[in-house]
Design a protein around this motif. Structure first.
Motif, PDB file in Angstrom:
ATOM      1  N   LEU A 151      -7.202   4.534  -4.773  1.00 18.44           N
ATOM      2  CA  LEU A 151      -8.507   5.097  -5.125  1.00 18.44           C
ATOM      3  C   LEU A 151      -8.877   4.756  -6.565  1.00 18.44           C
ATOM      4  O   LEU A 151     -10.047   4.476  -6.868  1.00 18.44           O
ATOM      5  CB  LEU A 151      -8.499   6.613  -4.925  1.00 18.44           C
ATOM      6  CG  LEU A 151      -8.402   7.101  -3.476  1.00 18.44           C
ATOM      7  CD1 LEU A 151      -8.294   8.620  -3.430  1.00 18.44           C
ATOM      8  CD2 LEU A 151      -9.608   6.629  -2.669  1.00 18.44           C
ATOM      9  N   LEU A 152      -7.883   4.750  -7.452  1.00 22.18           N
ATOM     10  CA  LEU A 152      -8.146   4.386  -8.840  1.00 22.18           C
ATOM     11  C   LEU A 152      -8.585   2.930  -8.939  1.00 22.18           C
ATOM     12  O   LEU A 152      -9.516   2.606  -9.699  1.00 22.18           O
ATOM     13  CB  LEU A 152      -6.891   4.617  -9.691  1.00 22.18           C
ATOM     14  CG  LEU A 152      -6.987   4.166 -11.153  1.00 22.18           C
ATOM     15  CD1 LEU A 152      -8.064   4.950 -11.890  1.00 22.18           C
ATOM     16  CD2 LEU A 152      -5.644   4.329 -11.858  1.00 22.18           C
ATOM     17  N   LEU A 153      -7.957   2.048  -8.173  1.00 16.41           N
ATOM     18  CA  LEU A 153      -8.339   0.636  -8.188  1.00 16.41           C
ATOM     19  C   LEU A 153      -9.775   0.450  -7.685  1.00 16.41           C
ATOM     20  O   LEU A 153     -10.537  -0.358  -8.227  1.00 16.41           O
ATOM     21  CB  LEU A 153      -7.371  -0.182  -7.326  1.00 16.41           C
ATOM     22  CG  LEU A 153      -5.928  -0.274  -7.837  1.00 16.41           C
ATOM     23  CD1 LEU A 153      -5.074  -1.056  -6.853  1.00 16.41           C
ATOM     24  CD2 LEU A 153      -5.872  -0.914  -9.216  1.00 16.41           C
ATOM     25  N   VAL A 154     -10.132   1.193  -6.657  1.00 13.98           N
ATOM     26  CA  VAL A 154     -11.512   1.128  -6.141  1.00 13.98           C
ATOM     27  C   VAL A 154     -12.491   1.615  -7.200  1.00 13.98           C
ATOM     28  O   VAL A 154     -13.569   1.028  -7.409  1.00 13.98           O
ATOM     29  CB  VAL A 154     -11.634   1.953  -4.847  1.00 13.98           C
ATOM     30  CG1 VAL A 154     -13.097   2.026  -4.404  1.00 13.98           C
ATOM     31  CG2 VAL A 154     -10.787   1.336  -3.743  1.00 13.98           C
ATOM     32  N   TYR A 155     -12.140   2.684  -7.900  1.00 16.95           N
ATOM     33  CA  TYR A 155     -13.009   3.212  -8.958  1.00 16.95           C
ATOM     34  C   TYR A 155     -13.168   2.195 -10.094  1.00 16.95           C
ATOM     35  O   TYR A 155     -14.286   2.001 -10.607  1.00 16.95           O
ATOM     36  CB  TYR A 155     -12.438   4.513  -9.500  1.00 16.95           C
ATOM     37  CG  TYR A 155     -13.134   5.002 -10.751  1.00 16.95           C
ATOM     38  CD1 TYR A 155     -14.363   5.637 -10.673  1.00 16.95           C
ATOM     39  CD2 TYR A 155     -12.568   4.788 -12.014  1.00 16.95           C
ATOM     40  CE1 TYR A 155     -15.027   6.070 -11.819  1.00 16.95           C
ATOM     41  CE2 TYR A 155     -13.213   5.221 -13.154  1.00 16.95           C
ATOM     42  CZ  TYR A 155     -14.438   5.855 -13.059  1.00 16.95           C
ATOM     43  OH  TYR A 155     -15.082   6.256 -14.194  1.00 16.95           O
ATOM     44  N   LEU A 178       0.827  -1.208   0.000  1.00 13.50           N
ATOM     45  CA  LEU A 178       0.000   0.000   0.000  1.00 13.50           C
ATOM     46  C   LEU A 178       0.862   1.258   0.000  1.00 13.50           C
ATOM     47  O   LEU A 178       0.514   2.249  -0.640  1.00 13.50           O
ATOM     48  CB  LEU A 178      -0.926  -0.005   1.220  1.00 13.50           C
ATOM     49  CG  LEU A 178      -2.003  -1.098   1.237  1.00 13.50           C
ATOM     50  CD1 LEU A 178      -2.843  -0.986   2.495  1.00 13.50           C
ATOM     51  CD2 LEU A 178      -2.886  -1.009   0.000  1.00 13.50           C
ATOM     52  N   GLN A 179       1.999   1.215   0.695  1.00 14.98           N
ATOM     53  CA  GLN A 179       2.888   2.370   0.695  1.00 14.98           C
ATOM     54  C   GLN A 179       3.578   2.541  -0.651  1.00 14.98           C
ATOM     55  O   GLN A 179       3.861   3.661  -1.083  1.00 14.98           O
ATOM     56  CB  GLN A 179       3.952   2.233   1.794  1.00 14.98           C
ATOM     57  CG  GLN A 179       3.432   2.410   3.208  1.00 14.98           C
ATOM     58  CD  GLN A 179       2.671   1.193   3.725  1.00 14.98           C
ATOM     59  OE1 GLN A 179       2.797   0.110   3.149  1.00 14.98           O
ATOM     60  NE2 GLN A 179       1.915   1.367   4.787  1.00 14.98           N
ATOM     61  N   ILE A 180       3.834   1.427  -1.346  1.00 16.06           N
ATOM     62  CA  ILE A 180       4.520   1.476  -2.636  1.00 16.06           C
ATOM     63  C   ILE A 180       3.630   2.105  -3.711  1.00 16.06           C
ATOM     64  O   ILE A 180       4.061   2.975  -4.468  1.00 16.06           O
ATOM     65  CB  ILE A 180       4.969   0.071  -3.070  1.00 16.06           C
ATOM     66  CG1 ILE A 180       6.067  -0.444  -2.126  1.00 16.06           C
ATOM     67  CG2 ILE A 180       5.480   0.072  -4.511  1.00 16.06           C
ATOM     68  CD1 ILE A 180       6.480  -1.873  -2.404  1.00 16.06           C
ATOM     69  N   ILE A 181       2.356   1.687  -3.760  1.00 22.86           N
ATOM     70  CA  ILE A 181       1.485   2.158  -4.842  1.00 22.86           C
ATOM     71  C   ILE A 181       0.841   3.503  -4.515  1.00 22.86           C
ATOM     72  O   ILE A 181       0.433   4.222  -5.432  1.00 22.86           O
ATOM     73  CB  ILE A 181       0.397   1.115  -5.165  1.00 22.86           C
ATOM     74  CG1 ILE A 181      -0.512   0.881  -3.954  1.00 22.86           C
ATOM     75  CG2 ILE A 181       1.037  -0.189  -5.604  1.00 22.86           C
ATOM     76  CD1 ILE A 181      -1.636  -0.104  -4.230  1.00 22.86           C
TER      77      ILE A 181
END
Length: 249
Positions: free
Chosen positions: A68-72, A59-62
Motif C-alpha cells: 500500500l505504501l508503494l502504491v501511495y 508479495l508475501q515477503i514485503i
C-alpha cells in the motif's frame, strides 16, 4: 579452511559483493545530491536483477502494508510539486524493495553478513552526523559573507538549527536510515555475550546519539512507538521508561 583466493566465485557471492558495493557508493554519493549516482543505482540494480531471479513470494515477503505504501508513493506524483523527482524517488524505493526480497533468498550466513554490513554503514553515517553536529556547521560560518538573499537565510538557518544530515542530503534521510538499524543493534546487544555485547552496545548508543543530532521529532516518535508496541506485546515493565525516553528525545 579455504583461503579467500581459492574460494569459488559463485553468482550468489557476486550478487552479495555487488549489493554491498553499490550500497557503500550510494551512502556517500546520494542520488539527490549527485545526478550520476542515479545511473549507478539503476545500473547496479539491473546487474543484481540479472544475477538472480525475483522470488515468486515477493508479495508475501514485503507484506500488504508495504504494498500500500508503494502504491501511495507512485500515486503521490499526481499532486506533487515536482512529479519527476517524486517518480524518481518512488522508482528507487521499488528497486530497493525488490532487492530486499532477493536478499531474503540468501543463506542465513549471507543474510547475517548483510545485516552486519548495514549496521556498519549506519554506524559510519551516525559518526559523520555527530561530527557534523559538533564541528561541521561552524565551518560554514565564513561562507555566509559571500551569500545574500534566500541562500544566506537557508545557510544561516542550517547553522543555527544544527540539524545533522551526515552523508545524506537532508536530516530526515539520515534519521530514516538510522531508525532502520537501531532495533537491529539493540537486539544484537541483548543477544551477545562478552566483547561482542559491549561492541554492539557502543554501536547502538552511537546510532541513538546520531539520531538525536538530526533533531527529527517524527523519527524519534516512530522509533518510540515501535519499541513501545513490542514491549507492550511482551508485557514488559520497561514500557513507561521507553515512553519517557521518547518524550525527552
Amino acid at each position: 579452511m579455504k583461503s579467500l583466493h581459492n574460494a569459488p566465485l559463485s553468482s550468489d557471492n557476486l550478487w552479495e559483493f555487488s549489493f554491498v558495493l553499490v550500497g557503500f557508493y550510494l551512502l556517500f554519493h546520494p542520488v539527490l545530491a549527485n545526478p550520476t549516482s542515479l545511473a549507478v543505482a539503476l545500473g547496479g540494480g539491473l546487474l543484481l536483477l540479472l544475477l538472480r531471479t525475483i522470488p515468486s513470494e515477493t508479495l508475501q515477503i514485503i507484506g500488504k502494508a508495504w504494498c500500500l505504501l508503494l502504491v501511495y508513493l507512485l500515486a503521490s506524483s499526481l499532486w506533487s510539486e515536482s512529479p519527476g523527482i517524486t517518480l524518481q524517488s518512488a522508482g528507487l524505493v521499488f528497486l530497493g524493495t525488490i532487492l530486499f526480497a532477493m536478499a531474503r533468498m540468501n543463506s542465513p550466513e549471507s543474510q547475517n553478513r548483510l545485516e552486519r554490513i548495514g549496521l556498519l554503514m549506519a554506524f559510519i553515517a551516525a559518526l559523520v552526523g555527530i561530527y557534523q553536529w559538533l564541528y561541521g556547521f561552524e565551518r560554514l560560518v565564513p561562507l555566509l559573507r559571500g551569500l545574500g538573499g534566500e541562500e544566506h537565510e537557508i545557510l544561516a538557518a542550517a547553522i543555527h538549527n544544527k540539524r545533522a544530515m551526515g552523508p545524506f542530503v537532508t536530516h530526515g534521510a539520515l534519521a530514516a536510515f538510522l531508525i532502520l538499524f537501531i532495533p537491529m543493534g539493540f537486539v544484537s546487544w541483548k543477544t551477545q555475550m562478552g566483547f561482542k555485547k559491549r561492541l554492539f552496545g557502543v554501536v547502538t548508543l552511537i546510532l541513538i546519539i546520531g539520531l538525536f543530532t538530526t533533531q527529527s521529532v517524527g523519527a524519534c516518535f516512530c522509533l518510540t512507538l515501535a519499541v513501545l508496541v513490542v514491549l507492550l506485546m511482551r508485557r514488559s515493565n520497561t514500557a513507561w521508561a521507553i515512553v519517557a525516553a521518547g518524550a525527552v528525545g
